[in-house]
Enzyme design. Structure first.
Site, PDB file in Angstrom:
ATOM      1  N   GLY A 112      45.426 -19.799  13.552  1.00 39.45           N
ATOM      2  CA  GLY A 112      44.869 -21.118  13.803  1.00 39.45           C
ATOM      3  C   GLY A 112      43.367 -21.136  14.032  1.00 39.45           C
ATOM      4  O   GLY A 112      42.714 -22.154  13.809  1.00 39.45           O
ATOM      5  N   ASP A 113      42.805 -20.033  14.487  1.00 34.29           N
ATOM      6  CA  ASP A 113      41.351 -19.880  14.620  1.00 34.29           C
ATOM      7  C   ASP A 113      41.030 -18.424  14.307  1.00 34.29           C
ATOM      8  O   ASP A 113      40.614 -17.651  15.172  1.00 34.29           O
ATOM      9  CB  ASP A 113      40.890 -20.245  16.023  1.00 34.29           C
TER      10      ASP A 113
END
Length: 253
Positions: free
Chosen positions: A178-179
């Protein structure tokens, strides 16, 4: 999700009172600050402390910063930690000044530590290998979190939605980081990945949502020319169409 820039603080940092309380007698060192005001501190005990050599890390965000959801990260760390190396949560909470998340230290240095900024090819390959290991280890069917493209596109403004373009067909659903930017992979002294950090957006999505952004971040951190090592480490050939789409979505989110 928008791209959030972060770096080690280069000027004096005021230590929040909650961080001082959590530290007790430990030394407090600011190690990271992002543009939304979030701070990360290392808490380390000296040779004479109760926990000699031990380190903990505390993330702190000022009150009213909804973009940085530490409760969401704590939940994801607890789930992912059953399958892959991530920090173990020791404490979390909020007060009138902000929110905090306290975790145990975990072996490894950030892939943007000066050691690895000097050897970007090794770091890029390890980031790719680490992302592949995470994607293979985390079970999609058991994951309660989503980072799905439909939800992400639906949150865009009408103008941004038009600019992002058509959603490509799914290649392979995985539990995405996600990041996945370079700083969020940790490496050992031999240049092998050891763990991942900053999982507040972890969830099920096409693997290219991670691959596009992780490879994108190499340029921000190391300069041009390191994407081939990344894709070699992951074990996949670049997909130009999916990369372009997911980078636009990241930039417009």
């Amino acid at each position: 999700m928008s791209r959030v820039l972060a770096a080690a603080p280069s000027d004096p940092v005021a230590v929040p009172e909650r961080v001082r309380v959590l530290a007790g007698d430990d030394d407090v060192t600011p190690v990271w600050r992002n543009e939304l005001g979030g701070l990360t501190f290392r808490l380390s005990a000296g040779p004479g402390g109760e926990r000699p050599g031990a380190e903990r890390y505390v993330k702190w965000v000022p009150a009213g910063t909804p973009e940085l959801d530490l409760d969401a990260e704590a939940e994801r760390l607890a789930w992912a930690g059953r399958y892959t190396p991530v920090p173990h949560v020791l404490d979390r909470g909020t007060d009138g000044a902000g929110a905090w998340l306290l975790t145990e230290g975990i072996p490894g240095r950030s892939a943007v530590d000066p050691r690895w900024l000097a050897h970007p090819g090794t770091a890029a390959r390890a980031i790719g290998a680490g992302l592949r290991a995470m994607h293979d280890a985390l079970p999609v069917d058991d994951c309660p979190f989503s980072w799905g493209v439909a939800d992400r596109v639906s949150r865009l403004s009408p103008a941004a939605r038009a600019r992002v373009g058509d959603v490509p067909a799914v290649d392979r659903l995985v539990v995405c980081h996600g990041d996945p930017c370079a700083p969020n992979t940790l490496l050992d002294d031999d240049g092998r990945w050891t763990a991942h950090v900053d999982l507040d957006a972890l969830g099920v999505a096409d693997r290219w949502a991670d691959l596009a952004v992780a490879s994108y971040s190499l340029e921000w951190n190391y300069g041009d020319g390191h994407e081939p090592a990344f894709f070699e480490g992951y074990g996949i050939a670049p997909d130009a169409g999916r990369i372009a789409f997911y980078r636009r979505l990241w930039d417009l989110g």
